[in-house]
Motif scaffolding. Structure first.
Motif, PDB file in Angstrom:
ATOM      1  N   THR A 359      58.248  32.823  54.518  1.00  0.00           N
ATOM      2  CA  THR A 359      57.870  33.143  53.131  1.00  0.00           C
ATOM      3  C   THR A 359      56.455  32.653  52.873  1.00  0.00           C
ATOM      4  O   THR A 359      56.180  31.455  52.992  1.00  0.00           O
ATOM      5  CB  THR A 359      58.837  32.474  52.138  1.00  0.00           C
ATOM      6  OG1 THR A 359      60.180  32.897  52.419  1.00  0.00           O
ATOM      7  CG2 THR A 359      58.476  32.839  50.699  1.00  0.00           C
ATOM      8  N   PRO A 360      55.510  33.524  52.526  1.00  0.00           N
ATOM      9  CA  PRO A 360      54.116  33.094  52.327  1.00  0.00           C
ATOM     10  C   PRO A 360      53.995  32.105  51.166  1.00  0.00           C
ATOM     11  O   PRO A 360      54.447  32.371  50.055  1.00  0.00           O
ATOM     12  CB  PRO A 360      53.388  34.398  51.996  1.00  0.00           C
ATOM     13  CG  PRO A 360      54.272  35.489  52.508  1.00  0.00           C
ATOM     14  CD  PRO A 360      55.677  34.989  52.363  1.00  0.00           C
ATOM     15  N   ILE A 361      53.382  30.945  51.442  1.00  0.00           N
ATOM     16  CA  ILE A 361      53.172  29.942  50.395  1.00  0.00           C
ATOM     17  C   ILE A 361      51.728  29.433  50.356  1.00  0.00           C
ATOM     18  O   ILE A 361      51.433  28.453  49.677  1.00  0.00           O
ATOM     19  CB  ILE A 361      54.137  28.749  50.548  1.00  0.00           C
ATOM     20  CG1 ILE A 361      53.977  28.097  51.925  1.00  0.00           C
ATOM     21  CG2 ILE A 361      55.589  29.183  50.316  1.00  0.00           C
ATOM     22  CD1 ILE A 361      54.701  26.763  52.044  1.00  0.00           C
ATOM     23  N   ALA A 362      50.825  30.116  51.058  1.00  0.00           N
ATOM     24  CA  ALA A 362      49.427  29.661  51.112  1.00  0.00           C
ATOM     25  C   ALA A 362      48.803  29.484  49.728  1.00  0.00           C
ATOM     26  O   ALA A 362      48.029  28.541  49.515  1.00  0.00           O
ATOM     27  CB  ALA A 362      48.597  30.617  51.958  1.00  0.00           C
ATOM     28  N   PRO A 363      49.084  30.349  48.730  1.00  0.00           N
ATOM     29  CA  PRO A 363      48.448  30.155  47.421  1.00  0.00           C
ATOM     30  C   PRO A 363      48.836  28.858  46.721  1.00  0.00           C
ATOM     31  O   PRO A 363      48.197  28.474  45.740  1.00  0.00           O
ATOM     32  CB  PRO A 363      48.956  31.364  46.613  1.00  0.00           C
ATOM     33  CG  PRO A 363      49.370  32.375  47.622  1.00  0.00           C
ATOM     34  CD  PRO A 363      49.894  31.579  48.776  1.00  0.00           C
ATOM     35  N   PHE A 364      49.868  28.165  47.235  1.00  0.00           N
ATOM     36  CA  PHE A 364      50.395  27.003  46.538  1.00  0.00           C
ATOM     37  C   PHE A 364      50.006  25.676  47.191  1.00  0.00           C
ATOM     38  O   PHE A 364      50.514  24.621  46.817  1.00  0.00           O
ATOM     39  CB  PHE A 364      51.925  27.101  46.462  1.00  0.00           C
ATOM     40  CG  PHE A 364      52.426  28.461  46.070  1.00  0.00           C
ATOM     41  CD1 PHE A 364      51.915  29.112  44.957  1.00  0.00           C
ATOM     42  CD2 PHE A 364      53.391  29.111  46.825  1.00  0.00           C
ATOM     43  CE1 PHE A 364      52.356  30.367  44.592  1.00  0.00           C
ATOM     44  CE2 PHE A 364      53.846  30.370  46.470  1.00  0.00           C
ATOM     45  CZ  PHE A 364      53.327  31.004  45.356  1.00  0.00           C
ATOM     46  N   SER A 365      49.099  25.720  48.143  1.00  0.00           N
ATOM     47  CA  SER A 365      48.692  24.499  48.838  1.00  0.00           C
ATOM     48  C   SER A 365      47.987  23.534  47.887  1.00  0.00           C
ATOM     49  O   SER A 365      47.145  23.945  47.068  1.00  0.00           O
ATOM     50  CB  SER A 365      47.760  24.838  50.001  1.00  0.00           C
ATOM     51  OG  SER A 365      47.205  23.659  50.549  1.00  0.00           O
ATOM     52  N   ILE A 366      48.274  22.253  48.024  1.00  0.00           N
ATOM     53  CA  ILE A 366      47.596  21.244  47.206  1.00  0.00           C
ATOM     54  C   ILE A 366      46.119  21.147  47.566  1.00  0.00           C
ATOM     55  O   ILE A 366      45.304  20.682  46.758  1.00  0.00           O
ATOM     56  CB  ILE A 366      48.289  19.872  47.346  1.00  0.00           C
ATOM     57  CG1 ILE A 366      47.847  18.928  46.224  1.00  0.00           C
ATOM     58  CG2 ILE A 366      48.060  19.266  48.737  1.00  0.00           C
ATOM     59  CD1 ILE A 366      48.668  17.655  46.137  1.00  0.00           C
TER      60      ILE A 366
END
Length: 394
Positions: A359-366
């Protein structure tokens, strides 16, 4: 002092924390979940209860759709339906500019495989005659749903316990520190837990853990003003939302109408308070009657809000720490955590057990907060001016 050892400590007993614990223990991992109060007592238990797919940020759709699939199987997963109902979601516009926004949202949703129905003024009134005459158009997503937030976190926690997770309430985490390749978690009750991994799902209180490991985010606390009416004859099946956010409402089969609306109100995570000024309720009532005139004489019987973490781009932080392997963040859900909660728990279990997720989660990186991020237009629109920060607060 009591010392124990486990593979994962989850900090925070809201929806994100309980779903994470559930999916981890379901995959055979030992888990201790630590909650400073009681499970589901913060925003996870007092939110509007909307499982909305329409109108999401494009980068959220893969996560949101994975989450919705879990919601649709909730009874089989945890043994409790939690009043999940596929009610549909009606997004309404008052003028041409708002209609164009609806169309933009619809195209994005359709690009991710969601079926969106466009509805003109006449058909809108024919199908839902209780709507106000000032509405110009709407879009409808039949897959959208609702559930009862007061039930879900507790039900997921019970399901996780049945599988072997340990849930520790009324216990505040006071320190998380590195211990070799793992971590030591200390609490105010004398409980000390050594573990291999830590999940930081502490909601509006999560920055303390992130900052202990050299990371931060410009998070602040706020909450949507909400109220509920007395029971009236049931007729509103879909969840209804004005595209400008001023009105979000649904009716439960018992007859009560639940309302939420922007602008959001300030909340205090230190004093643990989220008061709703009376003018917010009065404004919400006026806005609601514009959309649903039949509610003009309905009596409001309770008003409340919750303490939620918000970030300037209106996107959450999800994923492994950039500074500390084995530390995983999941906070700052900007009022959207209820719908995506199961998906976030599944993603975190993927990352911890498998070391990756599909599941793409790159936009949510801290790591995005190392530099200035683009501030979402929603900040100015959905918050009172004093509540929208230029930097971190809370």
């Amino acid at each position: 002092m009591t010392t124990k050892t486990t593979r994962v400590v989850v900090v925070g007993g809201g929806l994100i924390g309980t779903w994470t614990a559930f999916f981890l223990v379901k995959r055979g991992w030992d888990v201790v979940l630590i909650e400073k109060g009681v499970v589901g007592a913060q925003s996870s238990g007092v939110n509007f209860g909307n499982l909305r797919l329409q109108g999401r940020h494009p980068g959220q759709y893969p996560l949101s759709l994975r989450s919705q699939a879990i919601w649709e199987e909730i009874e089989g997963l945890i043994g409790d339906r939690c009043e999940f109902e596929r009610t549909g979601h009606l997004y309404v516009a008052m003028n041409e500019a708002e209609q164009e926004k609806l169309e933009q949202h619809a195209r994005v949703a359709e690009g991710h495989g969601l079926a969106i129905e466009r509805i003109g003024r006449d058909e809108l009134r024919r199908r839902w005659p209780w709507l106000g005459e000032g509405l110009q158009a709407a879009t409808y997503s039949a897959r959208d749903a609702t559930a009862n937030p007061r039930l879900v976190s507790l039900a997921v926690a019970r399901a996780a316990q049945r599988l072997g997770a340990e849930i520790v309430e009324h216990t505040r985490v006071t320190e998380v520190r590195r211990n070799g390749v793992g971590f030591t978690v200390e609490t105010d009750t004398g409980l000390v837990v050594d573990c291999n991994a830590v999940v930081n799902s502490a909601g509006a209180w999560a920055l303390a853990i992130a900052e202990a490991f050299g990371e931060t985010a410009p998070m602040f606390a706020a909450g949507p003003p909400q109220f509920v009416t007395e029971p009236i004859p049931y007729q509103v099946v879909p969840s209804v939302q004005a595209v400008d956010g001023s009105v979000i409402f649904r009716q439960i089969p018992r007859g009560n109408v639940i309302f939420a609306g922007y602008p959001r109100t300030a909340a205090d995570p230190v004093l643990n308070r989220a008061p709703v000024p009376p003018n917010k309720t009065l404004s919400g009532m006026r806005n609601l009657v514009r959309i649903a005139p039949f509610l003009r004489s309905a009596q409001v019987i309770r008003v409340w809000s919750g303490i939620e973490g918000y970030l300037p781009d209106m996107l959450p932080v999800i994923g492994e720490s950039e500074t500390t392997p084995g530390l995983f963040h999941a906070f700052g859900f900007c009022g959207h955590g209820f719908q995506v909660g199961p998906g976030v728990g599944a993603v975190l279990a993927d990352l911890i057990v498998d070391g990756r997720t599909d599941t793409p989660i790159a936009p949510f990186s801290i790591s995005r907060f190392r530099n200035a991020v683009q501030v979402s237009d929603k900040l100015a629109h959905e918050f009172d001016a004093p509540a929208a920060p230029g930097g971190r607060a809370g």
